[in-house]
Design a protein around this motif. Structure first.
Motif, PDB file in Angstrom:
ATOM      1  N   GLU A  98       0.837  -1.198   0.000  1.00  0.00           N
ATOM      2  CA  GLU A  98       0.000   0.000   0.000  1.00  0.00           C
ATOM      3  C   GLU A  98       0.873   1.249   0.000  1.00  0.00           C
ATOM      4  OE1 GLU A  98      -2.902   0.068   3.175  1.00  0.00           O
ATOM      5  OE2 GLU A  98      -2.975  -2.114   3.179  1.00  0.00           O
ATOM      6  N   LEU A  99       0.534   2.194  -0.870  1.00  0.00           N
ATOM      7  CA  LEU A  99       1.247   3.469  -0.910  1.00  0.00           C
ATOM      8  C   LEU A  99       0.225   4.584  -0.760  1.00  0.00           C
ATOM      9  CD1 LEU A  99       3.850   5.136  -1.334  1.00  0.00           C
ATOM     10  CD2 LEU A  99       3.340   5.087  -3.787  1.00  0.00           C
ATOM     11  N   THR A 100       0.431   5.415   0.251  1.00  0.00           N
ATOM     12  CA  THR A 100      -0.406   6.591   0.456  1.00  0.00           C
ATOM     13  C   THR A 100       0.473   7.821   0.301  1.00  0.00           C
ATOM     14  OG1 THR A 100      -1.856   5.413   1.992  1.00  0.00           O
ATOM     15  CG2 THR A 100      -1.914   7.816   2.065  1.00  0.00           C
ATOM     16  N   ILE A 101       0.081   8.691  -0.596  1.00  0.00           N
ATOM     17  CA  ILE A 101       0.781   9.953  -0.783  1.00  0.00           C
ATOM     18  C   ILE A 101      -0.051  11.002  -0.059  1.00  0.00           C
ATOM     19  CG2 ILE A 101       1.693  11.614  -2.442  1.00  0.00           C
ATOM     20  CD1 ILE A 101       1.635   9.285  -4.524  1.00  0.00           C
ATOM     21  N   GLY A 102       0.473  11.507   1.040  1.00  0.00           N
ATOM     22  CA  GLY A 102      -0.240  12.484   1.853  1.00  0.00           C
ATOM     23  C   GLY A 102      -0.424  13.806   1.135  1.00  0.00           C
ATOM     24  N   ALA A 103      -1.211  14.691   1.717  1.00  0.00           N
ATOM     25  CA  ALA A 103      -1.544  15.973   1.105  1.00  0.00           C
ATOM     26  C   ALA A 103      -0.302  16.803   0.780  1.00  0.00           C
ATOM     27  CB  ALA A 103      -2.473  16.763   2.022  1.00  0.00           C
ATOM     28  N   ARG A 104       0.759  16.680   1.573  1.00  0.00           N
ATOM     29  CA  ARG A 104       1.996  17.424   1.325  1.00  0.00           C
ATOM     30  C   ARG A 104       3.067  16.539   0.667  1.00  0.00           C
ATOM     31  NH1 ARG A 104      -0.187  18.496   6.046  1.00  0.00           N
ATOM     32  NH2 ARG A 104       1.159  17.085   7.177  1.00  0.00           N
ATOM     33  N   GLY A 105       2.717  15.306   0.349  1.00  0.00           N
ATOM     34  CA  GLY A 105       3.671  14.361  -0.215  1.00  0.00           C
ATOM     35  C   GLY A 105       3.807  14.468  -1.720  1.00  0.00           C
ATOM     36  N   GLN A 106       4.992  14.075  -2.200  1.00  0.00           N
ATOM     37  CA  GLN A 106       5.281  14.077  -3.635  1.00  0.00           C
ATOM     38  C   GLN A 106       6.003  12.785  -3.975  1.00  0.00           C
ATOM     39  OE1 GLN A 106       7.591  17.514  -4.688  1.00  0.00           O
ATOM     40  NE2 GLN A 106       6.158  18.940  -3.750  1.00  0.00           N
ATOM     41  N   VAL A 107       5.468  12.053  -4.947  1.00  0.00           N
ATOM     42  CA  VAL A 107       6.108  10.819  -5.403  1.00  0.00           C
ATOM     43  C   VAL A 107       6.298  10.919  -6.907  1.00  0.00           C
ATOM     44  CG1 VAL A 107       5.858   8.326  -5.664  1.00  0.00           C
ATOM     45  CG2 VAL A 107       5.161   9.415  -3.530  1.00  0.00           C
ATOM     46  N   GLU A 108       7.529  10.606  -7.328  1.00  0.00           N
ATOM     47  CA  GLU A 108       7.856  10.594  -8.748  1.00  0.00           C
ATOM     48  C   GLU A 108       8.602   9.309  -9.040  1.00  0.00           C
ATOM     49  OE1 GLU A 108      10.634  13.071 -11.906  1.00  0.00           O
ATOM     50  OE2 GLU A 108       9.905  14.091 -10.117  1.00  0.00           O
ATOM     51  N   GLY A 109       8.145   8.586 -10.086  1.00  0.00           N
ATOM     52  CA  GLY A 109       8.845   7.364 -10.438  1.00  0.00           C
ATOM     53  C   GLY A 109       7.917   6.263 -10.901  1.00  0.00           C
ATOM     54  N   VAL A 110       8.358   5.034 -10.675  1.00  0.00           N
ATOM     55  CA  VAL A 110       7.614   3.852 -11.079  1.00  0.00           C
ATOM     56  C   VAL A 110       7.119   3.154  -9.816  1.00  0.00           C
ATOM     57  CG1 VAL A 110       7.756   1.650 -12.302  1.00  0.00           C
ATOM     58  CG2 VAL A 110       9.066   3.605 -13.129  1.00  0.00           C
ATOM     59  N   VAL A 111       5.792   2.996  -9.726  1.00  0.00           N
ATOM     60  CA  VAL A 111       5.177   2.424  -8.533  1.00  0.00           C
ATOM     61  C   VAL A 111       4.423   1.149  -8.895  1.00  0.00           C
ATOM     62  CG1 VAL A 111       3.447   2.790  -6.726  1.00  0.00           C
ATOM     63  CG2 VAL A 111       4.937   4.674  -7.415  1.00  0.00           C
ATOM     64  N   THR A 112       4.633   0.113  -8.097  1.00  0.00           N
ATOM     65  CA  THR A 112       3.865  -1.126  -8.199  1.00  0.00           C
ATOM     66  C   THR A 112       3.324  -1.414  -6.808  1.00  0.00           C
ATOM     67  OG1 THR A 112       5.362  -1.941  -9.913  1.00  0.00           O
ATOM     68  CG2 THR A 112       3.922  -3.560  -8.862  1.00  0.00           C
ATOM     69  N   CYS A 113       1.985  -1.499  -6.688  1.00  0.00           N
ATOM     70  CA  CYS A 113       1.383  -1.736  -5.379  1.00  0.00           C
ATOM     71  C   CYS A 113      -0.022  -2.310  -5.533  1.00  0.00           C
ATOM     72  CB  CYS A 113       1.341  -0.437  -4.571  1.00  0.00           C
ATOM     73  SG  CYS A 113       0.407   0.881  -5.352  1.00  0.00           S
TER      74      CYS A 113
END
Length: 164
Positions: A98-113
């Motif tokens: 499980e991946l949760t990106i919070g309101a102030r979070g930033q994720v860049e890349g390749v995600v498998t979940c």
């Protein structure tokens, strides 16, 4: 228990001082007799739900999310069982349950979940079973999903692809 035997020894020493004709061996025998007549203290019962292996502890720990706090930045590859909650910046290849990106979070890349919950910013490519995009989310990229939930106000640029 120890205090009682010390007290007994003190009492015996005092008795010994008052009875000088008694030999030390007799005093020791009396001390042993007094200790043995005291009730035995029962050993504490072992808990029945005691962990039996390291794998039990790992599986329990996997239910708690790992948190990437605001102000923290990570670049690289992450592969983990369980959940990750991102409030900082994460860039790279991520494989988690499980991946949760919070309101102030930033994720860049390749995600498998299995589950991807976006409240902040995501850019890149993602493959997941469940995709949840909230009203504060910004998605820029290519996301493959099986179930989708998008709230009004979310910003989506790119491609969302349903796979059955």
């Amino acid at each position: 228990m120890f205090n009682k035997s010390k007290t007994n020894n003190v009492n015996l020493s005092q008795e010994n001082a008052s009875m000088p004709d008694m030999e030390e061996e007799q005093v020791e025998a009396v001390a042993e007799e007094e200790v043995s007549t005291q009730p035995a203290v029962a050993a504490p019962a072992q808990p029945t739900n005691q962990r039996t292996s390291m794998m039990d502890m790992i599986s329990t720990a996997a239910t708690k999310p790992s948190i990437l706090s605001e102000g923290f930045s990570f670049r690289g590859e992450i592969a983990a069982k369980g959940a990750i909650h991102v409030e900082g910046a994460l860039n790279g290849q991520i494989q988690v349950d499980e991946l949760t990106i919070g309101a102030r979070g930033q994720v860049e890349g390749v995600v498998t979940c299995s589950s991807l919950h976006i409240k902040g910013k995501f850019s890149g490519t993602a493959t997941c079973n469940e995709l949840i995009v909230t009203s504060s989310a910004s998605v820029d990229g290519h996301v493959v999903y099986q179930t989708l939930s998008v709230q009004k106000g979310a910003s989506i640029k790119g491609e969302l692809l349903l796979v059955k």
